[in-house]
Structures are given as structure tokens and as C-alpha cells.
Motif scaffolding. Sequence first.
Motif, PDB file in Angstrom:
ATOM      1  N   GLN A 273       0.721  -1.205  -0.370  1.00  0.00           N
ATOM      2  CA  GLN A 273       0.312  -0.029   0.131  1.00  0.00           C
ATOM      3  C   GLN A 273       0.685   1.069  -0.412  1.00  0.00           C
ATOM      4  N   GLY A 274       1.744   1.122  -0.202  1.00  0.00           N
ATOM      5  CA  GLY A 274       2.975   1.999   0.060  1.00  0.00           C
ATOM      6  C   GLY A 274       3.451   2.762   1.097  1.00  0.00           C
ATOM      7  N   HIS A 275       3.797   2.043   2.003  1.00  0.00           N
ATOM      8  CA  HIS A 275       3.986   2.295   3.244  1.00  0.00           C
ATOM      9  C   HIS A 275       5.460   1.534   3.941  1.00  0.00           C
ATOM     10  N   THR A 276       6.230   2.253   4.273  1.00  0.00           N
ATOM     11  CA  THR A 276       7.453   1.672   5.316  1.00  0.00           C
ATOM     12  C   THR A 276       7.125   1.073   6.289  1.00  0.00           C
ATOM     13  N   VAL A 277       7.705  -0.322   6.328  1.00  0.00           N
ATOM     14  CA  VAL A 277       7.238  -1.500   7.263  1.00  0.00           C
ATOM     15  C   VAL A 277       8.810  -2.027   7.733  1.00  0.00           C
ATOM     16  N   ASN A 278       9.584  -1.655   9.620  1.00  0.00           N
ATOM     17  CA  ASN A 278      10.531  -2.658   9.209  1.00  0.00           C
ATOM     18  C   ASN A 278      10.421  -3.966   9.800  1.00  0.00           C
ATOM     19  N   SER A 279      11.077  -4.581  10.453  1.00  0.00           N
ATOM     20  CA  SER A 279      10.571  -5.905  11.114  1.00  0.00           C
ATOM     21  C   SER A 279      10.185  -5.544  12.410  1.00  0.00           C
ATOM     22  N   ASP A 280      10.439  -4.421  13.600  1.00  0.00           N
ATOM     23  CA  ASP A 280      10.229  -3.650  14.219  1.00  0.00           C
ATOM     24  C   ASP A 280       8.917  -3.340  14.516  1.00  0.00           C
ATOM     25  N   VAL A 281       8.492  -2.706  13.670  1.00  0.00           N
ATOM     26  CA  VAL A 281       6.966  -2.309  12.974  1.00  0.00           C
ATOM     27  C   VAL A 281       5.459  -3.708  12.678  1.00  0.00           C
ATOM     28  N   ALA A 282       6.757  -4.370  11.932  1.00  0.00           N
ATOM     29  CA  ALA A 282       5.592  -5.318  11.826  1.00  0.00           C
ATOM     30  C   ALA A 282       5.251  -6.514  12.884  1.00  0.00           C
ATOM     31  N   GLN A 283       6.125  -6.338  13.838  1.00  0.00           N
ATOM     32  CA  GLN A 283       5.882  -7.441  14.703  1.00  0.00           C
ATOM     33  C   GLN A 283       4.966  -6.519  16.062  1.00  0.00           C
ATOM     34  N   ALA A 284       5.157  -5.338  15.925  1.00  0.00           N
ATOM     35  CA  ALA A 284       4.085  -4.372  16.360  1.00  0.00           C
ATOM     36  C   ALA A 284       2.922  -4.874  15.729  1.00  0.00           C
ATOM     37  N   LEU A 285       2.723  -4.631  14.355  1.00  0.00           N
ATOM     38  CA  LEU A 285       1.460  -4.456  13.845  1.00  0.00           C
ATOM     39  C   LEU A 285       1.110  -6.185  13.991  1.00  0.00           C
ATOM     40  N   ILE A 286       1.684  -7.181  13.585  1.00  0.00           N
ATOM     41  CA  ILE A 286       1.160  -8.651  14.316  1.00  0.00           C
ATOM     42  C   ILE A 286       0.299  -8.755  15.647  1.00  0.00           C
ATOM     43  N   VAL A 287       1.326  -7.995  16.690  1.00  0.00           N
ATOM     44  CA  VAL A 287       1.054  -8.070  18.134  1.00  0.00           C
ATOM     45  C   VAL A 287      -0.578  -7.750  18.255  1.00  0.00           C
ATOM     46  N   ARG A 288      -0.426  -6.269  17.484  1.00  0.00           N
ATOM     47  CA  ARG A 288      -2.148  -5.251  17.964  1.00  0.00           C
ATOM     48  C   ARG A 288      -3.116  -6.325  16.772  1.00  0.00           C
ATOM     49  N   VAL A 289      -2.745  -6.819  15.071  1.00  0.00           N
ATOM     50  CA  VAL A 289      -4.014  -7.310  14.718  1.00  0.00           C
ATOM     51  C   VAL A 289      -4.404  -8.645  15.259  1.00  0.00           C
ATOM     52  N   ARG A 290      -3.924  -9.311  16.227  1.00  0.00           N
ATOM     53  CA  ARG A 290      -4.650 -10.177  16.792  1.00  0.00           C
ATOM     54  C   ARG A 290      -5.052  -9.838  18.531  1.00  0.00           C
ATOM     55  N   ALA A 291      -4.437  -9.050  18.458  1.00  0.00           N
ATOM     56  CA  ALA A 291      -4.797  -9.066  20.111  1.00  0.00           C
ATOM     57  C   ALA A 291      -6.194  -8.309  19.332  1.00  0.00           C
ATOM     58  N   HIS A 292      -6.433  -7.287  18.362  1.00  0.00           N
ATOM     59  CA  HIS A 292      -7.631  -7.242  18.045  1.00  0.00           C
ATOM     60  C   HIS A 292      -8.575  -8.184  17.565  1.00  0.00           C
ATOM     61  N   ARG A 293      -7.578  -8.994  16.804  1.00  0.00           N
ATOM     62  CA  ARG A 293      -9.721 -10.635  16.410  1.00  0.00           C
ATOM     63  C   ARG A 293      -9.616 -10.588  17.498  1.00  0.00           C
ATOM     64  N   ASP A 294      -8.943 -11.141  18.412  1.00  0.00           N
ATOM     65  CA  ASP A 294      -9.075 -11.624  19.609  1.00  0.00           C
ATOM     66  C   ASP A 294     -10.561 -11.703  20.310  1.00  0.00           C
ATOM     67  N   ALA A 295      -9.758  -9.938  20.424  1.00  0.00           N
ATOM     68  CA  ALA A 295     -11.647  -9.199  21.131  1.00  0.00           C
ATOM     69  C   ALA A 295     -12.543  -9.406  20.460  1.00  0.00           C
ATOM     70  N   ASN A 296     -12.533  -8.843  18.930  1.00  0.00           N
ATOM     71  CA  ASN A 296     -13.331  -9.333  18.158  1.00  0.00           C
ATOM     72  C   ASN A 296     -14.708 -10.090  18.368  1.00  0.00           C
ATOM     73  N   ARG A 297     -13.511 -11.978  18.653  1.00  0.00           N
ATOM     74  CA  ARG A 297     -14.102 -12.598  18.736  1.00  0.00           C
ATOM     75  C   ARG A 297     -14.745 -12.898  19.717  1.00  0.00           C
ATOM     76  N   GLN A 298     -13.884 -12.489  21.274  1.00  0.00           N
ATOM     77  CA  GLN A 298     -14.930 -12.648  22.253  1.00  0.00           C
ATOM     78  C   GLN A 298     -15.694 -11.480  21.761  1.00  0.00           C
ATOM     79  N   LEU A 299     -16.158 -10.921  21.383  1.00  0.00           N
ATOM     80  CA  LEU A 299     -17.969  -9.797  21.461  1.00  0.00           C
ATOM     81  C   LEU A 299     -18.720  -9.954  21.112  1.00  0.00           C
ATOM     82  N   VAL A 300     -18.305 -11.400  19.625  1.00  0.00           N
ATOM     83  CA  VAL A 300     -19.188 -12.032  19.122  1.00  0.00           C
ATOM     84  C   VAL A 300     -19.574 -13.274  20.196  1.00  0.00           C
ATOM     85  N   ASN A 301     -18.733 -13.926  20.324  1.00  0.00           N
ATOM     86  CA  ASN A 301     -19.756 -15.317  21.479  1.00  0.00           C
ATOM     87  C   ASN A 301     -19.867 -14.727  23.236  1.00  0.00           C
ATOM     88  N   ALA A 302     -20.079 -13.548  22.784  1.00  0.00           N
ATOM     89  CA  ALA A 302     -20.697 -13.036  24.302  1.00  0.00           C
ATOM     90  C   ALA A 302     -21.987 -12.955  24.119  1.00  0.00           C
TER      91      ALA A 302
END
Length: 302
Positions: A273-302
Amino acid sequence: MPTILPDLAGPLGLAILATAAAGALLARLRLLVAGLAARARTRAAQHADEPTTNAGRDPIFEALGAAVLLVCFALSWDVLVQLARAAGLDHTLSVTYPLAIDLLAAAAYRAALRLHDAPWHVRRVPMIVTIVFVALSVVGNALHAWAPPGGQLEVPRGVAAAVTAVPPLSGAVIVHLYALVRRWGRPASNTTPAPAAHDQNEERIEEEAAPVEPQSAAGAEQLAETPAIPRPRETTEQTAERLLPHALAAAEHIAATGARINRTAVASAVRAQGHTVNSDVAQALIVRVRAHRDANRQLVNA
């Protein structure tokens, strides 16, 4: 002096039972901690702009828990020190032997909490270490029961060899756990600034650094001589927050195609998409993405 060799079947059976009980207890604790962590992430996502409070703390329970932990550690400490001396370790240095077992079990459990958002093959390592070293502590304490009344504990050479092999094994394990936490661990505290505040700061910086049209040639010369105000450099966490919407959209697209959502795939999609992503930013992004998806699953299952 009598030895424990004739009764070796007794402590082995006790060790098996203790290991099974410790494994079942830790499995239940892991499920409980996973549920509490998911609820905490859901509440944090719903109340991101609210100030952090300590309303969930229970000082009385914390004091009682600390007292129980101190007593248990002291009793285990005494028995493991006697076991270390019976195995032939130095009389002075043997007082530190319990640290290689009990403290490593505690550190491994803490690592399991920090690695909650990591892949399963990474998360299971600290849990296995916790179970194994809790079992070692239980077995070490159980062996003390085979000491003669009023006498000194004696162990065969095989048990002594196993006892003396624990410290170097513990050292190797804690180094590996440290590497896993550095590689996959989530932040210990939620101190990341809110995206809205970050955007406002960026707009304010851009307004302050906006070029000024000179009114005359003298003004142009004065403006040329004035040094430009350097723009603050983004931290890894700030960059990850700024790119999080793009990473979430990329994760949804990856999930729709049936592929696995991992750090490499998300980082590649964001870079496309035209953004600069190094290894540290990639790790921080995947942690946030997984946390966000887990939270959404918890809301759906609640």
C-alpha cells in the motif's frame, strides 16, 4: 547410612502423581489467564480514551497471596538446599540451588503471559518449562521424605547427577525464554498513545513547520538563513498505531483468501500500500492485529 535405593519405586510413583496434578492445575490456570486477558483487551478497546485506574486490585488478597507464596518458597528452599548438599554441591553455594528451580518456574509462567499473542508453537514453550520445573521442585521436596529420622539425606549417584545437571539446564532455558519474549512478547504495559491524539500532534507539528511566504527579498534572505525545525521521529509504537487500520484491512483480506495471518503476510500487504514497514514495526503490527481479532471474537461470542 541407609539410602533411598530400596524404596525408589515409592518416590517415582509420587513424582508421577505430582507431575500430573501440577500439569492439570497449570492447564486450568492457563485457560483462566487467557480468558482474563481477552476480557481485559476487550475492555481496553471499548474504553481506550478513559484514564487507567486500579479499581480491579484487591490489596487484602494480594497480601494473603504474597504471604502464602513466601511460606511455600521458604519451605521448599530448605528442602532443596538439603538435597543439593546431599548431591555433593558446595555447602555455601547450595543455598542458591532453589533459585534454579522455583524462580525459573515463576519466570517461565511470566513469559507465558507475555507470549499470549504469539503463535502456538511459541506459547507452549514457557508452559512446558513451567510444568517441568514445578514437577522438579515437587520431586525434590518428596525425596526428602526418604531421609532417615534425624539423619542426613543420602542419594544415589544417578539422582546426584540429575540434581547437579539442573543449574546449567536452567541457564540455557532462561536464555531461550528471554529470546522468545524479546522476539514475540507483547508490551508489558499499555502506554501507547491514542491514535486521535497522535493525529492531532501530527497536524499541529505540520502547522508549526508550514512554510511562510516572504514579504520581500530581505525577508526571503532571512527565511533562508533560519534553520528548519526538525520534525520529531516516530517511534515504533507510534508507527504501528498509525498503520494499524491498514494492517487490519490487510488481515481481513488475507483471512478471506484462506491464507494464514502472520507477520510476513501482513507486513507485505501494508508495504504494497506504499508504507514503510521494518521488522520492529511488523512485529508490533501483528501483535495488535491478533489482539484486535481476539477482542472481536470475544465480543461475537459474548
